[in-house]
Design a protein around this motif. Sequence first.
Motif, PDB file in Angstrom:
ATOM      1  N   GLN A   1       0.813  -1.225   0.000  1.00 27.34           N
ATOM      2  CA  GLN A   1       0.000   0.000   0.000  1.00 27.34           C
ATOM      3  C   GLN A   1       0.844   1.273   0.000  1.00 27.34           C
ATOM      4  OE1 GLN A   1      -2.618  -1.966   3.214  1.00 27.34           O
ATOM      5  NE2 GLN A   1      -4.020  -0.552   2.247  1.00 27.34           N
TER       6      GLN A   1
ATOM      7  N   HIS B   1       0.856  -9.451   4.726  1.00 32.11           N
ATOM      8  CA  HIS B   1      -0.273  -8.513   4.732  1.00 32.11           C
ATOM      9  C   HIS B   1      -0.878  -8.531   3.324  1.00 32.11           C
ATOM     10  CE1 HIS B   1      -2.136  -4.740   6.640  1.00 32.11           C
ATOM     11  NE2 HIS B   1      -2.727  -4.868   5.462  1.00 32.11           N
ATOM     12  N   PHE B   2      -1.641  -9.569   3.045  1.00 33.77           N
ATOM     13  CA  PHE B   2      -2.432  -9.757   1.806  1.00 33.77           C
ATOM     14  C   PHE B   2      -1.620 -10.102   0.556  1.00 33.77           C
ATOM     15  CE2 PHE B   2      -5.867  -6.571   3.504  1.00 33.77           C
ATOM     16  CZ  PHE B   2      -6.311  -7.529   4.393  1.00 33.77           C
TER      17      PHE B   2
ATOM     18  N   ASN C   1      -1.816 -10.858   8.591  1.00 29.54           N
ATOM     19  CA  ASN C   1      -2.839  -9.836   8.768  1.00 29.54           C
ATOM     20  C   ASN C   1      -4.192 -10.327   8.264  1.00 29.54           C
ATOM     21  OD1 ASN C   1      -3.564  -6.920   9.314  1.00 29.54           O
ATOM     22  ND2 ASN C   1      -4.248  -7.138   7.191  1.00 29.54           N
ATOM     23  N   GLU C   2      -5.187 -10.266   9.109  1.00 27.57           N
ATOM     24  CA  GLU C   2      -6.594 -10.499   8.737  1.00 27.57           C
ATOM     25  C   GLU C   2      -6.804 -11.753   7.883  1.00 27.57           C
ATOM     26  OE1 GLU C   2      -8.048  -6.863   6.948  1.00 27.57           O
ATOM     27  OE2 GLU C   2      -7.843  -5.734   8.807  1.00 27.57           O
TER      28      GLU C   2
ATOM     29  N   ASN D   1      -7.939  -5.511  14.581  1.00 32.11           N
ATOM     30  CA  ASN D   1      -8.212  -4.456  13.605  1.00 32.11           C
ATOM     31  C   ASN D   1      -9.717  -4.211  13.654  1.00 32.11           C
ATOM     32  OD1 ASN D   1      -5.559  -4.983  12.969  1.00 32.11           O
ATOM     33  ND2 ASN D   1      -5.942  -5.602  10.855  1.00 32.11           N
TER      34      ASN D   1
ATOM     35  N   TYR E   1     -12.959  -1.567  12.636  1.00 37.87           N
ATOM     36  CA  TYR E   1     -13.423  -0.418  11.856  1.00 37.87           C
ATOM     37  C   TYR E   1     -14.903  -0.095  12.053  1.00 37.87           C
ATOM     38  CZ  TYR E   1      -8.960  -0.398   9.436  1.00 37.87           C
ATOM     39  OH  TYR E   1      -7.623  -0.315   9.151  1.00 37.87           O
TER      40      TYR E   1
ATOM     41  N   TYR F   1     -18.251   2.554   3.254  1.00 34.25           N
ATOM     42  CA  TYR F   1     -17.223   1.664   3.819  1.00 34.25           C
ATOM     43  C   TYR F   1     -17.748   1.066   5.114  1.00 34.25           C
ATOM     44  CZ  TYR F   1     -12.842  -0.102   5.627  1.00 34.25           C
ATOM     45  OH  TYR F   1     -11.864  -0.942   6.139  1.00 34.25           O
TER      46      TYR F   1
ATOM     47  N   GLU G   1      -5.046  -1.964  14.118  1.00 29.24           N
ATOM     48  CA  GLU G   1      -5.608  -1.028  13.134  1.00 29.24           C
ATOM     49  C   GLU G   1      -6.914  -0.463  13.686  1.00 29.24           C
ATOM     50  OE1 GLU G   1      -6.179  -2.495   9.105  1.00 29.24           O
ATOM     51  OE2 GLU G   1      -4.268  -3.569   9.163  1.00 29.24           O
TER      52      GLU G   1
ATOM     53  N   TRP H   1      -4.798   3.282  11.584  1.00 29.77           N
ATOM     54  CA  TRP H   1      -4.737   3.080  10.141  1.00 29.77           C
ATOM     55  C   TRP H   1      -5.278   4.326   9.477  1.00 29.77           C
ATOM     56  CZ3 TRP H   1      -2.361  -0.673   7.424  1.00 29.77           C
ATOM     57  CH2 TRP H   1      -2.476  -0.545   6.037  1.00 29.77           C
TER      58      TRP H   1
ATOM     59  N   GLU I   1      -5.743   1.567  -1.407  1.00 26.78           N
ATOM     60  CA  GLU I   1      -6.720   0.813  -0.617  1.00 26.78           C
ATOM     61  C   GLU I   1      -7.281  -0.371  -1.432  1.00 26.78           C
ATOM     62  OE1 GLU I   1      -7.473   0.593   2.450  1.00 26.78           O
ATOM     63  OE2 GLU I   1      -9.337  -0.526   2.305  1.00 26.78           O
ATOM     64  N   TRP I   2      -6.401  -1.269  -1.857  1.00 26.98           N
ATOM     65  CA  TRP I   2      -6.790  -2.531  -2.480  1.00 26.98           C
ATOM     66  C   TRP I   2      -7.821  -2.329  -3.597  1.00 26.98           C
ATOM     67  CZ3 TRP I   2      -2.810  -5.148  -1.131  1.00 26.98           C
ATOM     68  CH2 TRP I   2      -2.268  -4.986   0.122  1.00 26.98           C
TER      69      TRP I   2
ATOM     70  N   PHE J   1      -7.492   7.077   4.090  1.00 24.39           N
ATOM     71  CA  PHE J   1      -7.559   6.763   5.529  1.00 24.39           C
ATOM     72  C   PHE J   1      -6.515   7.539   6.346  1.00 24.39           C
ATOM     73  CE2 PHE J   1     -10.202   2.942   6.418  1.00 24.39           C
ATOM     74  CZ  PHE J   1     -10.580   2.565   5.138  1.00 24.39           C
TER      75      PHE J   1
HETATM   76  O1  IFM Z   1      -6.224  -0.879   4.145  1.00 24.58           O
HETATM   77  C1  IFM Z   1      -6.745  -1.939   4.888  1.00 24.58           C
HETATM   78  C2  IFM Z   1      -5.620  -2.757   5.483  1.00 24.58           C
HETATM   79  O2  IFM Z   1      -4.734  -3.213   4.511  1.00 24.58           O
HETATM   80  C3  IFM Z   1      -6.201  -3.962   6.199  1.00 24.58           C
HETATM   81  N1  IFM Z   1      -7.245  -3.586   7.126  1.00 24.58           N
HETATM   82  C4  IFM Z   1      -8.261  -2.672   6.673  1.00 24.58           C
HETATM   83  C5  IFM Z   1      -7.623  -1.455   6.018  1.00 24.58           C
HETATM   84  C6  IFM Z   1      -8.707  -0.464   5.565  1.00 24.58           C
HETATM   85  O3  IFM Z   1      -9.636  -1.075   4.748  1.00 24.58           O
END
Ligand code: IFM
Length: 435
Positions: free
Chosen positions: A21, A116-117, A160-161, A277, A279, A316, A342, A380, A387-388, A396
């Motif tokens: 990112q 991380h992804f 991550n996640e 994490n 949100y 979002y 996050e 974050w 942002e993917w 963000f």
């Molecule tokens: O940008 C992402 C991050 O890579 C992983 N967690 C959520 C963030 C916001 O969507």
Amino acid sequence: MPEPRRFPPGFLWGTATAAHQVEGGNQQNQWAQWERQPGRIRAGDTAGDACGWWRSASRDLALAAELGTNAHRLSVEWSRIEPADGRFDAAAIGRYRELLGELRGLGLRPMVTLHHFTHPLWFEARGAWAAADAVERFTRFVNYTVAALCDLCDLWVTINEPTIFALQGYLLGVWPPGRRAPAEAVATIAALLRAHAAAADAIHRIDGNLQVGLAHHIRLMDPASRRPLDRLLAALHDRVLNLALLDALRTGHLALPYGVGQRITGLRGSCDFVGVNYYTRDHVAFDSRAPRAFFARRFVPPGAPVSAATHDGTPYGEVYPQGVARAIAMAARVGLPLYLTELGMPDADDVQRPAMLLATLGAVHRMIAAGHDVRGVFWWTLVDNFEWAEGWQLPFGLIALDRASGARRVRRSGALYAAVARANALPATGERGAE
Ligand code: IFM
């Protein structure tokens, strides 16, 4: 006179980023390949040069220090460190040593995420996490990387996640590899938990003082009404997205729906901390017309405050800062110290973020005061980044990035975060937002 709300001494005030990112120039991972396919990323964006960190992160890291933070979470890019199966690149490790050295020189304690992804194209071509030797391959990379960097970093996040990675990529098909196969999504989560357990063991063997965790995305699920079917569906989605992974960490066994009690070697006791994490939350209603969504409609109720819109026009998420308290309580069931690895929201004009930030930190403070062992917060994110699937459309950052000129501007929320971090306290009065 009311006292400021102090955080514990040594509390970590950080920001978080991920390699793909922010670094720029990453072309050898499965995400870069995905971005090159038409229609995959909103507005046809690519990560491109991102925030230019591979060349130099100095300007942004200096800003992180100016914000009064004392920690930063970043990730390493596997495809740079191991560009071909079994071939490691000393220069890439050298660059990460430079980055970590820079962080430490600025008084920022690093936390490093190993996956991380993104992962290398060669790993994807071998079958990614479905390959029989995927865990072995990942552990080899972890061994090499941690051995080379552990004198500079003692906080490690393996993955991550895992749930988000698996569900987006293998169930919803909106991230690479674009699969829509529930069984593959479940198998991917199980494989990631195996990879996490093996990686944690490898890290602890390198140095028993290193602290290891996994970053779990918690998205709260509330029933849309008191009707039994809405409650049932909310509970099911809560289990799939949130609880099953936490229970697996606690017990060392795969809980439904990821498995039926199979033990994962080394999973129990693998973590020194759990990364959370958080949100937002969804409301969940039974919907007989949505078999692909497991008969649920997830939505934000009309009138609730929402953050910026995603590519399909849906927000979002609901702005629900007080939910972090519930996420903390939920993760506490693992029985380990927590880091909020996050927290954040997309808000280009920084209209809602300042109040949301203070409300979030207020809720964290209340949970610590109530006895929860929360050791730090990583916001974050430091600076707007890629942002993917949403490309560059969801900013963000505590710092705004003007991509055309490269200029950085600290947002008001950045200045607020700085004031809290410097004081290690929230003001007793003042701007308290929606607390
Ligand atoms: O940008 C992402 C991050 O890579 C992983 N967690 C959520 C963030 C916001 O969507």
